[in-house]
Design a protein around this motif. Structure first.
Motif, PDB file in Angstrom:
ATOM      1  N   ALA A  26       0.815  -1.215   0.000  1.00 31.88           N
ATOM      2  CA  ALA A  26       0.000   0.000   0.000  1.00 31.88           C
ATOM      3  C   ALA A  26       0.846   1.262   0.000  1.00 31.88           C
ATOM      4  N   ALA A  27       0.325   2.279  -0.675  1.00 38.70           N
ATOM      5  CA  ALA A  27       0.939   3.610  -0.685  1.00 38.70           C
ATOM      6  C   ALA A  27      -0.178   4.645  -0.665  1.00 38.70           C
ATOM      7  N   SER A  28       0.073   5.755  -0.015  1.00 44.55           N
ATOM      8  CA  SER A  28      -0.962   6.785   0.142  1.00 44.55           C
ATOM      9  C   SER A  28      -0.319   8.149   0.294  1.00 44.55           C
ATOM     10  N   VAL A  29      -1.044   9.167  -0.123  1.00 47.40           N
ATOM     11  CA  VAL A  29      -0.623  10.549   0.120  1.00 47.40           C
ATOM     12  C   VAL A  29      -1.699  11.210   0.975  1.00 47.40           C
ATOM     13  N   VAL A  30      -1.278  11.750   2.105  1.00 41.79           N
ATOM     14  CA  VAL A  30      -2.200  12.435   3.021  1.00 41.79           C
ATOM     15  C   VAL A  30      -1.688  13.848   3.257  1.00 41.79           C
ATOM     16  N   GLN A  38      -6.541  15.165   5.096  1.00 44.00           N
ATOM     17  CA  GLN A  38      -7.211  14.925   3.819  1.00 44.00           C
ATOM     18  C   GLN A  38      -6.462  13.818   3.092  1.00 44.00           C
ATOM     19  N   ILE A  39      -7.170  12.730   2.786  1.00 46.54           N
ATOM     20  CA  ILE A  39      -6.571  11.631   2.050  1.00 46.54           C
ATOM     21  C   ILE A  39      -6.630  11.971   0.567  1.00 46.54           C
ATOM     22  N   LEU A  40      -5.483  12.200  -0.034  1.00 45.91           N
ATOM     23  CA  LEU A  40      -5.426  12.522  -1.456  1.00 45.91           C
ATOM     24  C   LEU A  40      -5.399  11.264  -2.310  1.00 45.91           C
ATOM     25  N   SER A  41      -4.855  10.187  -1.763  1.00 43.34           N
ATOM     26  CA  SER A  41      -4.876   8.885  -2.431  1.00 43.34           C
ATOM     27  C   SER A  41      -4.648   7.810  -1.393  1.00 43.34           C
ATOM     28  N   LEU A  78       0.951   8.747  -6.060  1.00 42.68           N
ATOM     29  CA  LEU A  78       1.301  10.118  -6.395  1.00 42.68           C
ATOM     30  C   LEU A  78       0.448  10.643  -7.550  1.00 42.68           C
ATOM     31  N   THR A  79       0.244   9.794  -8.544  1.00 42.15           N
ATOM     32  CA  THR A  79      -0.568  10.201  -9.706  1.00 42.15           C
ATOM     33  C   THR A  79      -2.011  10.464  -9.286  1.00 42.15           C
ATOM     34  N   GLN A  80      -2.571   9.551  -8.500  1.00 36.23           N
ATOM     35  CA  GLN A  80      -3.954   9.713  -8.055  1.00 36.23           C
ATOM     36  C   GLN A  80      -4.119  10.951  -7.187  1.00 36.23           C
TER      37      GLN A  80
END
Length: 363
Positions: A26-30, A38-41, A78-80
């Motif tokens: 899993a990977a995520s940008v917050v 805010q969850i960006l992805s 990152l793209t999402q």
């Protein structure tokens, strides 16, 4: 010092999170903005299909699948999020506890990614990330009582502040998720066992099979589920060959017994929490994969109302392992000015065991 939601800084932080402690890559940008998350992805690749034939996670297989996927998941996150690498303020990666092969892959990748960008790396305790997830989706001030229930953990903890945890009780043998998975495997049900048992239990008679409630009534807040699991297996053997109705009733009995244990032990911990933390003892949080169980949520809501506690449960997608909770933990540490020393952070090794109380000991 107990931090409060309204005292958080007004700075904006954008953090990439990486999670590989078990069988999810899993990977995520917050993004942290003015004390809000805010969850960006939030990108998760699950290995359920790989491990389902074995009725549980096979560590070597899990590690092998993380390796070719991790870079792709980061780029996808990152793209999402519509965020460039240069716009990141830090990288947070799970450093433990978990399956050592998977943790090593995620942590090493996070270190390399952060180093190449000249950004800080924040090694995250996986259990702490679960503990803080509710603060991503709701205003939950410290301190609060946490019931952490997952495949590998079952603990009652007072979350006193960021990095400050007090253990009130824990399982002496199996975790709840582990007990569900092993029971499902014994009954010939699909993996993961928790959702399957919940679905079957909804159609069963919980009173048909008399199963024990280990440690209920004790003054401490510890759990035990090994004996319950054995009792169910004995009941299943006695009723064999099992019909669909038998399996439904066994699942209902198992879920009911586990729920009674969780409620009884949590009530003991809540009494301690309220007595010792006084007017600040207002909130309770359920976290971990088992927190997605709707029957558990409803029962805990009733218990909290009885004990004048406000219950907080993260959305289902944030209960199971995910990288948003890792990124959010990184945001919390940045916002409170608690970034780790970068030489030590880059030197940190993956840890298969990492109790939350060790974080508290360093304060």
């Amino acid at each position: 010092m107990l931090y409060a939601w309204h005292k958080r800084g007004m700075t904006i932080y954008t953090v990439l999170g990486i999670e590989t402690s078990c069988d999810e890559t899993a990977a995520s940008v917050v993004r942290w903005r003015d004390g809000r998350g805010q969850i960006l992805s939030n990108c998760v690749f699950s290995q359920i299909d790989t491990h389902a034939p074995y009725g549980g996670v096979v560590p070597e297989l899990a590690a092998r699948q993380h390796l070719p996927l991790i870079s792709e998941m980061i780029e996808h996150a990152l793209t999402q999020a519509n965020v460039t690498k240069q716009q990141l303020d830090a990288v947070a990666a799970t450093a433990g506890p978990g399956l050592i092969g998977g943790v090593m892959i995620g942590l090493t990748t996070g270190k390399a990614f952060a180093s190449a960008l000249g950004k800080p790396i924040i090694p995250v305790n996986h259990l702490e990330a679960h503990a803080l997830t509710a603060r991503l989706s709701a205003e939950v001030d410290f301190p609060y009582l946490l019931l952490l229930v997952s495949g590998g953990h079952c603990q009652l903890i007072v979350v006193e502040a960021l990095g400050q945890y007090r253990l009130l009780g824990q399982t002496l043998d199996d975790a709840v998720g582990e007990a569900f998975d092993k029971t499902a495997k014994y009954l010939g049900l699909s993996y993961p066992g928790g959702p399957e048992i919940e679905a079957r239990a909804a159609k069963g008679d919980a009173k048909r099979f008399q199963l024990p409630r280990p440690l209920c009534g004790q003054k401490h807040a510890n759990f035990s589920f090994s004996g319950l699991k054995t009792a169910l297996q004995q009941a299943a053997d006695h009723a064999a060959p099992l019909s669909a109705e038998d399996i439904n009733d066994l699942c209902a009995g198992m879920q009911s017994a586990i729920l009674d244990c969780l409620l009884d032990r949590t009530a003991v911990a809540a009494d301690i929490f309220i007595a010792e933390y006084g007017a600040t003892a207002n909130n309770m949080v359920i976290a971990g994969g088992v927190a997605a169980n709707q029957v558990l949520r409803q029962a805990m809501q009733a218990l909290c109302q009885k004990m004048s506690l406000k219950l907080h449960v993260a959305p289902a997608a944030l209960c199971t392992d995910n990288a948003a909770m890792i990124a959010w933990t990184g945001c919390e540490y940045m916002a409170f000015g608690r970034l780790p020393d970068q030489i030590a952070a880059q030197s940190m090794t993956a840890r298969p065991r990492w109790p939350l109380t060790e974080l508290s000991a360093k304060l």
